[in-house]
Design a protein around this motif. Structure first.
Motif, PDB file in Angstrom:
ATOM      1  N   GLU A 287     -10.422  11.446  -4.494  1.00  0.00           N
ATOM      2  CA  GLU A 287     -10.887  10.208  -3.862  1.00  0.00           C
ATOM      3  C   GLU A 287     -11.106   9.110  -4.892  1.00  0.00           C
ATOM      4  OE1 GLU A 287     -13.933   9.155  -0.303  1.00  0.00           O
ATOM      5  OE2 GLU A 287     -14.835  10.166  -2.048  1.00  0.00           O
ATOM      6  N   ASP A 288     -11.691   9.458  -6.068  1.00  0.00           N
ATOM      7  CA  ASP A 288     -11.952   8.443  -7.089  1.00  0.00           C
ATOM      8  C   ASP A 288     -10.648   7.857  -7.629  1.00  0.00           C
ATOM      9  OD1 ASP A 288     -11.286  10.838  -8.264  1.00  0.00           O
ATOM     10  OD2 ASP A 288     -13.091  11.006  -9.494  1.00  0.00           O
ATOM     11  N   LEU A 289      -9.592   8.682  -7.776  1.00  0.00           N
ATOM     12  CA  LEU A 289      -8.297   8.180  -8.218  1.00  0.00           C
ATOM     13  C   LEU A 289      -7.674   7.296  -7.137  1.00  0.00           C
ATOM     14  CD1 LEU A 289      -5.928   8.040 -10.178  1.00  0.00           C
ATOM     15  CD2 LEU A 289      -5.090  10.207  -9.233  1.00  0.00           C
ATOM     16  N   TYR A 290      -7.842   7.699  -5.881  1.00  0.00           N
ATOM     17  CA  TYR A 290      -7.312   6.907  -4.766  1.00  0.00           C
ATOM     18  C   TYR A 290      -7.918   5.507  -4.771  1.00  0.00           C
ATOM     19  CZ  TYR A 290      -6.697   5.321   0.066  1.00  0.00           C
ATOM     20  OH  TYR A 290      -6.395   4.586   1.186  1.00  0.00           O
ATOM     21  N   PHE A 291      -9.225   5.411  -4.959  1.00  0.00           N
ATOM     22  CA  PHE A 291      -9.871   4.096  -4.987  1.00  0.00           C
ATOM     23  C   PHE A 291      -9.438   3.287  -6.219  1.00  0.00           C
ATOM     24  CE2 PHE A 291     -13.313   6.161  -2.308  1.00  0.00           C
ATOM     25  CZ  PHE A 291     -12.888   5.544  -1.143  1.00  0.00           C
ATOM     26  N   ARG A 292      -9.232   3.986  -7.326  1.00  0.00           N
ATOM     27  CA  ARG A 292      -8.799   3.288  -8.551  1.00  0.00           C
ATOM     28  C   ARG A 292      -7.399   2.711  -8.388  1.00  0.00           C
ATOM     29  NH1 ARG A 292     -11.198   1.106 -12.868  1.00  0.00           N
ATOM     30  NH2 ARG A 292     -12.681   2.851 -12.842  1.00  0.00           N
ATOM     31  N   LEU A 293      -6.517   3.427  -7.676  1.00  0.00           N
ATOM     32  CA  LEU A 293      -5.147   2.944  -7.471  1.00  0.00           C
ATOM     33  C   LEU A 293      -5.061   1.917  -6.350  1.00  0.00           C
ATOM     34  CD1 LEU A 293      -3.225   6.346  -7.661  1.00  0.00           C
ATOM     35  CD2 LEU A 293      -3.210   4.543  -9.394  1.00  0.00           C
ATOM     36  N   ASN A 294      -5.938   2.052  -5.363  1.00  0.00           N
ATOM     37  CA  ASN A 294      -5.833   1.270  -4.136  1.00  0.00           C
ATOM     38  C   ASN A 294      -6.662  -0.018  -4.196  1.00  0.00           C
ATOM     39  OD1 ASN A 294      -4.766   0.902  -1.545  1.00  0.00           O
ATOM     40  ND2 ASN A 294      -6.608   1.739  -0.572  1.00  0.00           N
ATOM     41  N   VAL A 295      -6.680  -0.644  -5.357  1.00  0.00           N
ATOM     42  CA  VAL A 295      -7.413  -1.920  -5.483  1.00  0.00           C
ATOM     43  C   VAL A 295      -6.753  -2.971  -4.593  1.00  0.00           C
ATOM     44  CG1 VAL A 295      -8.136  -3.754  -7.052  1.00  0.00           C
ATOM     45  CG2 VAL A 295      -8.143  -1.370  -7.827  1.00  0.00           C
ATOM     46  N   ILE A 296      -5.418  -3.057  -4.693  1.00  0.00           N
ATOM     47  CA  ILE A 296      -4.653  -3.956  -3.817  1.00  0.00           C
ATOM     48  C   ILE A 296      -3.704  -3.100  -2.995  1.00  0.00           C
ATOM     49  CG2 ILE A 296      -3.057  -5.909  -3.682  1.00  0.00           C
ATOM     50  CD1 ILE A 296      -4.067  -6.863  -6.367  1.00  0.00           C
ATOM     51  N   PRO A 297      -4.040  -2.822  -1.735  1.00  0.00           N
ATOM     52  CA  PRO A 297      -3.141  -2.019  -0.893  1.00  0.00           C
ATOM     53  C   PRO A 297      -2.001  -2.882  -0.347  1.00  0.00           C
ATOM     54  CG  PRO A 297      -5.108  -2.605   0.342  1.00  0.00           C
ATOM     55  CD  PRO A 297      -5.292  -3.179  -1.049  1.00  0.00           C
ATOM     56  N   MET A 298      -0.822  -2.279  -0.233  1.00  0.00           N
ATOM     57  CA  MET A 298       0.330  -3.026   0.271  1.00  0.00           C
ATOM     58  C   MET A 298       1.169  -2.092   1.137  1.00  0.00           C
ATOM     59  SD  MET A 298       3.205  -5.062  -1.951  1.00  0.00           S
ATOM     60  CE  MET A 298       1.895  -5.845  -2.855  1.00  0.00           C
ATOM     61  N   MET A 299       1.414  -2.486   2.378  1.00  0.00           N
ATOM     62  CA  MET A 299       2.198  -1.675   3.302  1.00  0.00           C
ATOM     63  C   MET A 299       3.535  -2.348   3.561  1.00  0.00           C
ATOM     64  SD  MET A 299       2.523   1.022   5.175  1.00  0.00           S
ATOM     65  CE  MET A 299       0.865   1.714   5.323  1.00  0.00           C
ATOM     66  N   ILE A 300       4.629  -1.630   3.302  1.00  0.00           N
ATOM     67  CA  ILE A 300       5.966  -2.154   3.552  1.00  0.00           C
ATOM     68  C   ILE A 300       6.386  -1.749   4.956  1.00  0.00           C
ATOM     69  CG2 ILE A 300       8.329  -2.343   2.694  1.00  0.00           C
ATOM     70  CD1 ILE A 300       6.174  -3.187   0.683  1.00  0.00           C
ATOM     71  N   PRO A 301       6.725  -2.689   5.817  1.00  0.00           N
ATOM     72  CA  PRO A 301       7.086  -2.341   7.203  1.00  0.00           C
ATOM     73  C   PRO A 301       8.418  -1.606   7.264  1.00  0.00           C
ATOM     74  CG  PRO A 301       7.463  -4.684   6.802  1.00  0.00           C
ATOM     75  CD  PRO A 301       6.761  -4.146   5.593  1.00  0.00           C
ATOM     76  N   THR A 302       8.564  -0.771   8.289  1.00  0.00           N
ATOM     77  CA  THR A 302       9.815  -0.033   8.481  1.00  0.00           C
ATOM     78  C   THR A 302      10.919  -0.992   8.917  1.00  0.00           C
ATOM     79  OG1 THR A 302       9.305   0.400  10.791  1.00  0.00           O
ATOM     80  CG2 THR A 302       8.547   2.026   9.168  1.00  0.00           C
ATOM     81  N   LEU A 303      12.156  -0.579   8.726  1.00  0.00           N
ATOM     82  CA  LEU A 303      13.284  -1.413   9.116  1.00  0.00           C
ATOM     83  C   LEU A 303      13.377  -1.553  10.637  1.00  0.00           C
ATOM     84  CD1 LEU A 303      15.703  -3.074   8.188  1.00  0.00           C
ATOM     85  CD2 LEU A 303      17.054  -0.973   8.137  1.00  0.00           C
ATOM     86  N   ARG A 304      13.030  -0.490  11.364  1.00  0.00           N
ATOM     87  CA  ARG A 304      13.113  -0.547  12.830  1.00  0.00           C
ATOM     88  C   ARG A 304      12.077  -1.502  13.428  1.00  0.00           C
ATOM     89  NH1 ARG A 304      11.500   4.307  11.167  1.00  0.00           N
ATOM     90  NH2 ARG A 304       9.344   4.973  11.571  1.00  0.00           N
ATOM     91  N   SER A 305      11.032  -1.850  12.651  1.00  0.00           N
ATOM     92  CA  SER A 305      10.011  -2.765  13.155  1.00  0.00           C
ATOM     93  C   SER A 305      10.354  -4.224  12.861  1.00  0.00           C
ATOM     94  CB  SER A 305       8.651  -2.430  12.527  1.00  0.00           C
ATOM     95  OG  SER A 305       8.648  -2.754  11.135  1.00  0.00           O
ATOM     96  N   ARG A 306      11.427  -4.444  12.150  1.00  0.00           N
ATOM     97  CA  ARG A 306      11.865  -5.812  11.816  1.00  0.00           C
ATOM     98  C   ARG A 306      13.385  -5.892  11.982  1.00  0.00           C
ATOM     99  NH1 ARG A 306      12.967  -5.492   5.958  1.00  0.00           N
ATOM    100  NH2 ARG A 306      12.161  -3.521   5.157  1.00  0.00           N
ATOM    101  N   LYS A 307      13.817  -5.832  13.237  1.00  0.00           N
ATOM    102  CA  LYS A 307      15.233  -5.723  13.547  1.00  0.00           C
ATOM    103  C   LYS A 307      16.047  -6.907  13.037  1.00  0.00           C
ATOM    104  CE  LYS A 307      14.713  -2.699  17.569  1.00  0.00           C
ATOM    105  NZ  LYS A 307      15.430  -1.557  16.966  1.00  0.00           N
ATOM    106  N   GLU A 308      15.404  -8.098  12.882  1.00  0.00           N
ATOM    107  CA  GLU A 308      16.149  -9.260  12.373  1.00  0.00           C
ATOM    108  C   GLU A 308      16.750  -8.966  10.998  1.00  0.00           C
ATOM    109  OE1 GLU A 308      12.885  -9.052  13.160  1.00  0.00           O
ATOM    110  OE2 GLU A 308      12.077 -11.066  13.539  1.00  0.00           O
ATOM    111  N   ASP A 309      16.060  -8.095  10.254  1.00  0.00           N
ATOM    112  CA  ASP A 309      16.506  -7.819   8.885  1.00  0.00           C
ATOM    113  C   ASP A 309      17.693  -6.867   8.835  1.00  0.00           C
ATOM    114  OD1 ASP A 309      14.524  -9.476   8.003  1.00  0.00           O
ATOM    115  OD2 ASP A 309      13.100  -7.862   7.580  1.00  0.00           O
ATOM    116  N   ILE A 310      17.931  -6.148   9.936  1.00  0.00           N
ATOM    117  CA  ILE A 310      19.063  -5.202   9.939  1.00  0.00           C
ATOM    118  C   ILE A 310      20.371  -5.946   9.730  1.00  0.00           C
ATOM    119  CG2 ILE A 310      20.376  -3.571  11.344  1.00  0.00           C
ATOM    120  CD1 ILE A 310      17.729  -2.768  12.689  1.00  0.00           C
ATOM    121  N   LEU A 311      20.572  -7.023  10.485  1.00  0.00           N
ATOM    122  CA  LEU A 311      21.820  -7.779  10.370  1.00  0.00           C
ATOM    123  C   LEU A 311      21.870  -8.570   9.064  1.00  0.00           C
ATOM    124  CD1 LEU A 311      22.273  -9.002  14.046  1.00  0.00           C
ATOM    125  CD2 LEU A 311      23.123  -6.924  12.951  1.00  0.00           C
TER     126      LEU A 311
END
Length: 593
Positions: free
Chosen positions: A427-451
């Motif tokens: 848990e302590d390592l998780y908090f140390r790494l997760n200072v700035i969390p960033m989630m990359i959306p899946t390709l299926r959730s942004r269909k405009e980007d497929i084309l």
């Protein structure tokens, strides 16, 4: 330097000498051009001299020359006026500047009265000539210094006008001494106006704030203009103090700042996409790139986590330093520690005899990207935590600590929070790494980007395959938009590369590439769309085999290659050729291979 540069001054000195001594004076430069003269010599000023052998001797030897019997002495023998000289006596002395002869000053007698004065006290005359020569040198030096100051002043004025800031030199009463073009523009200065009017605009300056930027609000031609002003003390004398005032328009500073931001944002251009979700993540990532805090990038496999990590590094203040990638899931547990932290010689069997720096050392002052951080063994999680807390590493088998300055970006496709809850990740390592969390959306959730990504990859593979594919047909695009893309961007790229192996020209349509596409994407019959045909499994299989045979024939490949492309055995291939009664003569020589 040349005496000609100060000719009027030289003539004035010659006139003064003649007036005092009542003897004619002649002064020439190193090229024996008469610079100044009195009496009959004045008419020949700025002309080449004749009979200059005496002057040549003085310049050559660097010593005075005394001629008591002009026209009959040895130095006169080669002179045009030998034994017919109009002079009755002559004394000349060289003029030397910075160790080099630059001319000669001569006293000339043309009658017995002048001759008597000339030779009455030769020692005093020579001393007087030396002083006059020094006077000429001092005047020449003054001219040189003045010319240098003038040139420097012109250079400084040009330099002042080249800078993008307003530059003003004023005293503590606000009296204006100098102003560059930019300052005139910022203050609305007109050459026809009184400078005092401009000075009144500077009453807002706080002269007590030296070397500190202050914001002033000036009324320029009836409009309020906010400016940044920096005041620096230049010269202090008993009479006054001069200041250098630097002005910058607030809106120009903001514009420059915006330009810098836009330039840094170019680091994210390789991440292709037009969807609002992706734009939001890219903006978020750019803001994160400007700090030194740890970042944890989360997202499914193939979403482009490493591309984001690289872009963050390129946009950061650390961009000139290393970007080091470590895949924590690809390196065996027993080797991962030495890869990360390095080892000393003899640390273990087979170790390099010189030792080896770890990835953290190699990334010093830069960024280290820890991919698949969720795969890191528990025992290494403890050591990694200490490195992140202390910002120092200790090599395997070593005893000393090595300080480092590294920004850490970690990435995972696993749910680390769930792993923490289940005791699989500290848990302590998780908090140390997760200072700035960033989630990359899946390709299926942004269909405009497929084309958008498809167009990008088509361009890329056209270059790689030297192909001329124009794009995907409408039905294929619809299939691509409906596909789940569980492998995200990576799966899309692989799919397009796969298609390029069979089609390298024109449009990729279902009519042209249906069997090929069906091996990668699920092609469903659609009752409401007559143009989308129904594909039976046998028909698809037959057409796929035919496409493979055409491909190997076109590229002069053995039949084994067709079986490899279809991922079936050679015997199976021939059995199916027989089953579907495929005419191999039109496709390939079955004896090949």
């Amino acid at each position: 330097m040349n005496l000609m540069d100060i000719q009027p001054t030289v003539q004035n000195i010659a006139d003064a000498i003649a007036s005092v001594l009542k003897i004619e004076v002649e002064i020439a430069n190193q090229d024996f051009i008469r610079v100044a003269g009195t009496g009959e010599q004045e008419s020949g000023v700025l002309q080449q001299m004749e009979g200059d052998l005496v002057y040549q001797s003085a310049v050559r030897t660097g010593r005075p020359v005394i001629i008591e019997n002009p026209g009959f002495e040895s130095v006169c023998e080669r002179c045009f006026f030998y034994q017919n000289c109009s002079e009755t006596g002559e004394i000349c002395s060289p003029i030397t500047y910075k160790g080099e002869p630059i001319g000669v000053i001569g006293l000339l007698a043309f009658n017995e009265e002048q001759r008597t004065r000339l030779f009455e006290n030769t020692k005093d005359i020579l001393s007087f000539l030396e002083k006059m020569a020094n006077l000429l040198v001092s005047k020449l030096h003054e001219h040189e210094m003045l010319e240098e100051l003038t040139n420097n002043s012109l250079k400084m004025a040009k330099m002042m006008n080249l800078v993008e800031q307003g530059i003003i030199i004023i005293d503590e009463q606000g009296n204006l001494a100098e102003m560059n073009v930019k300052a005139k523009m910022l203050l609305g200065f007109n050459e026809e106006k009184d400078k005092d009017g401009v000075c009144k605009l500077l009453n807002e300056i706080d002269y007590g704030l030296h070397d500190k930027r202050q914001t002033i609000q000036l009324n320029i031609n009836g409009q309020e203009q906010p400016l940044f002003a920096t005041l620096q003390k230049l010269i202090t004398s008993q009479k006054s103090t001069e200041y250098l005032l630097i002005l910058q328009a607030v809106e120009e500073i903001q514009h420059l700042a915006d330009q810098v931001v836009e330039e840094k944002k170019k680091a994210f251009e390789p991440i292709v996409g037009i969807s609002p979700q992706l734009k939001e993540v890219k903006d978020y990532a750019f803001k994160a790139s400007q700090s030194h805090s740890s970042i944890l990038i989360m997202g499914e496999s193939g979403t482009g986590k490493e591309e984001f990590a690289k872009a963050i590094h390129r946009a950061s203040p650390r961009k000139e330093h290393p970007f080091i990638t470590v895949n924590c899931g690809a390196i065996p547990d027993h080797l991962l520690e030495s890869e990360l932290f390095g080892y000393e010689k003899g640390a273990f069997t087979g170790a390099n005899q010189s030792g080896k720096p770890g990835k953290f050392e190699l990334a010093n002052n830069g960024t280290i990207f820890l991919d698949e951080i969720g795969e890191m063994p528990a025992q290494l999680q403890v050591k990694l935590l200490r490195v992140l807390q202390q910002m120092e590493v200790e090599r395997l088998g070593g005893t000393k600590t090595i300080p480092i300055d590294v920004r850490v970006i970690a990435a995972t496709n696993r749910n680390l929070q769930s792993m923490v809850d289940n005791g699989l990740f500290r848990e302590d390592l998780y908090f140390r790494l997760n200072v700035i969390p960033m989630m990359i959306p899946t390709l299926r959730s942004r269909k405009e980007d497929i084309l958008a990504l498809s167009d990008y990859f088509i361009k890329q593979f056209n270059e790689e395959f030297q192909a001329n594919v124009l794009g995907f047909g409408k039905e294929v695009k619809e299939l691509m938009l409906e596909h789940a893309w569980k492998g995200n961007v990576r799966e899309l790229k692989n799919f397009i590369e796969y298609v390029f192996n069979f089609i390298q020209d024109g449009w990729i349509t279902l009519d042209e590439a249906g069997p090929i596409i069906s091996r990668k994407l699920e092609v469903k019959p659609q009752a409401d769309k007559q143009e989308l045909p129904f594909f039976s499994l046998e028909k698809v299989e037959k057409e796929t085999i035919e496409k493979a045979l055409i491909y190997v024939k076109k590229n002069d490949l053995p039949i084994d290659k067709a079986s490899e492309l279809l991922n079936i055995g050679r015997a199976t291939l021939f059995r199916k050729i027989k089953k579907y009664q495929i005419d191999t003569s039109s496709h390939i020589d079955t004896s090949a291979g």
